[in-house]
Write an enzyme that holds these catalytic residues in place. Structure first.
Site, short mmCIF file in Angstrom:
data_model
loop_
_atom_site.label_atom_id
_atom_site.label_comp_id
_atom_site.label_asym_id
_atom_site.label_seq_id
_atom_site.Cartn_x
_atom_site.Cartn_y
_atom_site.Cartn_z
N GLN A 76 4.52 -36.29 40.25
CA GLN A 76 3.08 -36.21 40.51
C GLN A 76 2.34 -35.89 39.23
O GLN A 76 2.84 -35.16 38.37
CB GLN A 76 2.80 -35.13 41.56
CG GLN A 76 1.32 -34.93 41.87
CD GLN A 76 1.11 -33.89 42.94
OE1 GLN A 76 2.05 -33.48 43.61
NE2 GLN A 76 -0.12 -33.44 43.10
N GLY A 77 1.15 -36.44 39.09
CA GLY A 77 0.30 -36.15 37.95
C GLY A 77 -1.15 -36.37 38.31
O GLY A 77 -1.52 -36.44 39.48
N VAL A 82 4.63 -40.45 42.64
CA VAL A 82 5.78 -41.31 42.88
C VAL A 82 6.50 -40.77 44.11
O VAL A 82 6.83 -39.58 44.16
CB VAL A 82 6.73 -41.35 41.67
CG1 VAL A 82 7.93 -42.25 41.97
CG2 VAL A 82 6.02 -41.84 40.43
N LYS A 100 5.38 -46.11 43.34
CA LYS A 100 4.44 -45.57 42.37
C LYS A 100 3.03 -45.90 42.87
O LYS A 100 2.68 -47.07 43.03
CB LYS A 100 4.71 -46.23 41.02
CG LYS A 100 4.11 -45.59 39.80
CD LYS A 100 4.69 -46.32 38.57
CE LYS A 100 4.25 -45.68 37.28
NZ LYS A 100 4.87 -46.35 36.11
N ASP A 193 7.87 -46.55 23.65
CA ASP A 193 7.90 -45.19 24.21
C ASP A 193 9.32 -44.79 24.55
O ASP A 193 9.59 -44.20 25.60
CB ASP A 193 7.01 -45.10 25.44
CG ASP A 193 6.62 -43.65 25.77
OD1 ASP A 193 6.62 -42.81 24.84
OD2 ASP A 193 6.36 -43.36 26.94
N ILE A 428 32.31 -8.19 48.30
CA ILE A 428 33.23 -9.22 48.77
C ILE A 428 34.56 -9.09 48.04
O ILE A 428 35.63 -9.25 48.61
CB ILE A 428 32.64 -10.63 48.54
CG1 ILE A 428 31.35 -10.80 49.35
CG2 ILE A 428 33.64 -11.71 48.91
CD1 ILE A 428 30.62 -12.09 49.07
N GLY A 429 34.47 -8.78 46.76
CA GLY A 429 35.67 -8.60 45.95
C GLY A 429 35.34 -7.86 44.67
O GLY A 429 34.21 -7.91 44.19
N SER A 432 38.32 -6.74 37.36
CA SER A 432 38.34 -5.83 36.22
C SER A 432 37.04 -5.87 35.42
O SER A 432 36.71 -4.91 34.73
CB SER A 432 39.52 -6.17 35.31
OG SER A 432 39.44 -7.53 34.88
N SER A 434 34.07 -7.64 36.84
CA SER A 434 32.97 -8.08 37.69
C SER A 434 33.17 -7.60 39.12
O SER A 434 34.27 -7.20 39.51
CB SER A 434 32.85 -9.61 37.68
OG SER A 434 34.00 -10.19 38.27
N ASP A 539 43.37 -20.17 36.43
CA ASP A 539 43.53 -19.05 37.36
C ASP A 539 43.47 -19.56 38.80
O ASP A 539 42.76 -19.01 39.64
CB ASP A 539 42.44 -18.01 37.12
CG ASP A 539 42.75 -16.66 37.77
OD1 ASP A 539 43.95 -16.39 38.02
OD2 ASP A 539 41.82 -15.90 38.04
#
Length: 740
Positions: A76-77, A82, A100, A193, A428-429, A432, A434, A539
């Site tokens: 949008q402009g 569009v 458009k 352009d 939740i868990g 070491s 986090s 992991d």
């Protein structure tokens, strides 16, 4: 290693007076210099209607607005919008398009000429790498262009996310672009352009050149145009000095785009428009030494300030560029036929999904009544697209805008805090470095998971970068938000409501080999995708493979926790993929990468062993010592006979033995696992109940002991993100466009 570039490419711009805008604005509007396409006698006060005739898709009937259902707003402009639309009648009913829409009342004469020109160019052009116009029509107050809907967003979005591309990626995109530009040039059209925002990606990952509002068909007898237009950073010197320009100007912009994709920065960019223009005309460009000799050579030949000396300007045109050594590996015929696989394929979902479009627009209710926002400028009409995390839930639309903006802002240490937007719930868990908690988004009341990482213990850059790049995969956990308060990083993801995969399987009363094969196929297919992108998880223990919901379907499996994951990089910091590494990555790095990939397969072998029998191959329970477990792993000995193995097929045993081979060089790769008969012929596997040990708590303890023993010596030390070369070099200033 740095976080991916996340700055918002669409900064709101204040309205300036005409005099201020001309002096300070980075965007260059079309200004008549010398001969111009607009009749100099025409004044704004006496605007004449531009007659835009209808264009009808070949083999189809005439169209009008009533034949299209509005689904979403894509852009949008100030002049219009569009839309994503669906044809609701005619032989192409249910086909999706981009529509458009321009309001005639808001278009000045120059803009009307551009719109007419864009329509005429699109009608004339038919090329695999140029957006296709399907219909063009008008009502009393509006103009309509019905175009391809390109689901992959634009190249600018991908560049912003990746920071920079590999040379092989750049070679592919530039080669397709060269063919598109050559086609336009053969029709007498100067594009004018060229920039990443105007290069879209289709659902396969091939490019489509779009937005012809600034393209030039009408040129003088010397085949020169004199308009001063486009985005200043991409302008050729002859456009800047207004001495007239030819199609050669597009090849300069081609070089700017190449430089930007290879380095993550623009070659000529000052603090304002004037300084940028001076640099384009006079500055000596330093060539980054991490680029290959072929890339440096091509850039030097494109950055010739005399357009007559520029590669592509000679009598052979694009053939000069195609013959350059940088493109020596390109089969141009196969490329034109779209037979070369793109380096990136956008995530696929439902046909109408708009994963790669800005939720600022897609969240709006689509109405065909474009207004004029007070702060809109002419160049804002078709603002581009920014990264949106993939999701299949309709309800997540309300969440996406918040998520994108917080990711955008997290590098800037803004005042927005995680707790401003989320309510933190139970753990939740806990790890070491986090802790993972359930959280609720306050604005939408939706549940998510947040991983809170202590930055003093671990640099989360690589993990976030991987999730940004690959989280759109349907079986990789989806990143929603990232916050950084300086001490902790908050990584918000979808909530895994179905719990751990192994828990669910071990508690399942009936579980057959056929079901186990489907589970392993889904996980291995995802791992193969990661390995093909140069990513190793490192992991892949069962606790990191979870279900997103309670269904238990293989499609709901997600690989999570990329805290130990690594991306393959060249010595200069560039991301690489395995097929392009020979000339860029040290052998010991490749060797380590191969070892890590083999470790991923070993982990999947442990999972398969446990799914089939109900116990682990190398630990009897949680009380086994690390030394005992490591000794068993090192010996490579495990049982595949007697007891619970009596109910398991020989093909399953063969696959387990090859995935758990003690020599990583002899272990199957992910691709070979997927080609194993136990996976390929899953429909011939037994459907009877596997005879398994029924002690899920004991198994879980043994599994935890196994991975604890393996990981006890891992203590990677990473420097802060800002110290990396890539982070210091990154600093892309977002470019907006004046094009309609």
């Amino acid at each position: 290693m740095p976080l991916a570039q996340l700055a918002d490419p669409w900064q709101k711009m204040a309205v300036e007076s005409p005099s201020d805008s001309a002096e300070n604005g980075q965007q260059i509007m079309d200004e008549p210099m010398g001969e111009e396409e607009i009749n100099p006698q025409t004044e704004e006060g006496s605007i004449k209607e531009i007659a835009i005739t209808h264009h009808v898709k070949e083999g189809h009937e005439k169209a009008d607005p009533s034949q299209f259902e509005l689904l979403k707003v894509l852009g949008q402009g100030s002049f219009g919008k569009v839309f994503l639309v669906k044809k609701i009648s005619g032989s192409d009913a249910r086909q999706l398009y981009a529509m458009k829409v321009l309001k005639k009342a808001t278009l000045k004469v120059r803009d009307r000429v551009r719109t007419k020109m864009e329509r005429d160019i699109l009608v004339e052009v038919n090329h695999p790498f140029i957006v296709k116009l399907h219909y063009a029509f008008q009502t009393e107050g509006k103009l309509y262009l019905i175009l391809d809907f390109l689901r992959g967003g634009d190249l600018f979005t991908r560049l912003s996310k990746e920071v920079m591309f590999t040379e092989e990626d750049v070679k592919f995109y530039l080669a397709e672009l060269a063919l598109a530009l050559d086609h336009l040039h053969s029709l007498g059209i100067i594009y004018r352009d060229l920039k990443p925002e105007n290069i879209l990606l289709d659902e396969e990952g091939h490019i489509k050149l779009t937005d012809f509002g600034l393209s030039k068909e009408s040129i003088d007898h010397e085949k020169k145009a004199y308009s001063f237009c486009g985005t200043v950073e991409y302008m050729a010197p002859e456009v800047v000095n207004r001495r007239g320009h030819t199609q050669s100007a597009d090849w300069w912009s081609f070089g700017v785009l190449m430089f930007e994709m290879l380095t993550g920065t623009l070659p000529f960019q000052g603090k304002d428009r004037k300084e940028t223009m001076t640099m384009i005309l006079k500055a000596k460009l330093g060539m980054p030494q991490f680029l290959s000799p072929e890339a440096q050579s091509l850039l030097r030949m494109l950055f010739k300030r005399n357009p007559a000396n520029r590669l592509g300007a000679g009598p052979d045109g694009v053939e000069e560029i195609k013959r350059h050594s940088f493109f020596s590996t390109i089969d141009w015929n196969k490329l034109y036929r779209r037979e070369i696989h793109p380096p990136f394929k956008p995530a696929t979902g439902r046909p109408e999904d708009t994963f790669y479009f800005d939720p600022e627009f897609t969240a709006k209710t689509p109405k065909d009544s474009p207004g004029i926002p007070p702060s809109a400028n002419a160049h804002q009409l078709f603002r581009g697209f920014s990264f949106v995390a993939i999701t299949s839930d309709d309800e997540s639309q309300a969440m996406q805008t918040v998520g994108v903006h917080s990711i955008v802002q997290q590098l800037h240490r803004n005042s927005i805090q995680f707790t401003d937007g989320y309510e933190v719930k139970e753990d939740i868990g806990v790890g070491s470095y986090s802790v993972c908690k359930r959280c609720i988004h306050k604005a939408t009341n939706m549940e998510f998971a947040v991983k809170i990482i202590d930055k003093s213990k671990r640099d989360p850059t690589e993990e976030i970068e991987i999730l940004l790049r690959y989280g759109q995969h349907p079986n990789i956990i989806t990143l929603k938000d990232v916050y950084d308060d300086g001490k902790y990083v908050y990584v918000v993801t979808e909530l895994m409501k179905g719990g751990e995969l192994l828990d669910k399987i071990l508690r399942q009363k009936f579980f057959s080999e056929r079901e186990a094969s489907a589970v392993l196929f889904t996980i291995t297919k995802t791992v193969e995708y990661l390995h093909a992108q140069g990513v190793v998880h490192r992991d892949l223990k069962p606790s990191n493979i979870l279900y997103v919901d309670e269904s238990g379907n293989p499609e709901s499996i997600r690989i999570c926790d990329f805290g130990f994951a690594k991306q393959l990089r060249a010595e200069n910091g560039l991301l690489m993929t395995p097929c392009y590494t020979a000339n860029f990555v040290a052998p010991e790095v490749l060797k380590r990468q191969g070892y890590d990939a083999a470790c991923d397969i070993w982990s999947l072998g442990v999972l398969l062993y446990t799914m089939l029998t109900g116990y682990t191959p190398f630990a009897n329970g949680p009380d086994d010592t690390p030394e005992e477990i490591l000794a068993r792993i090192g010996s490579g000995k495990f049982s595949l006979s007697g007891g619970y193995w009596n109910s398991v097929s020989d093909t399953a045993k063969d696959l387990v033995s090859k995935m758990l081979h003690v020599d990583p060089h002899q272990r199957l790769t992910a691709a070979l696992v997927l080609r194993h008969p136990w996976i390929v012929h899953w429909d011939q596997l037994p459907q009877y109940q596997l005879n398994r040990q029924d002690a899920p708590h004991l198994v879980k303890g043994a599994m935890a002991a196994t991975y604890s023993a393996l990981n006890r010596n891992q203590s990677p030390v990473l420097e802060p993100v800002g110290r990396s070369t890539l982070a210091q070099r990154r600093g892309i200033k977002k470019i907006t466009s004046t094009a309609l």
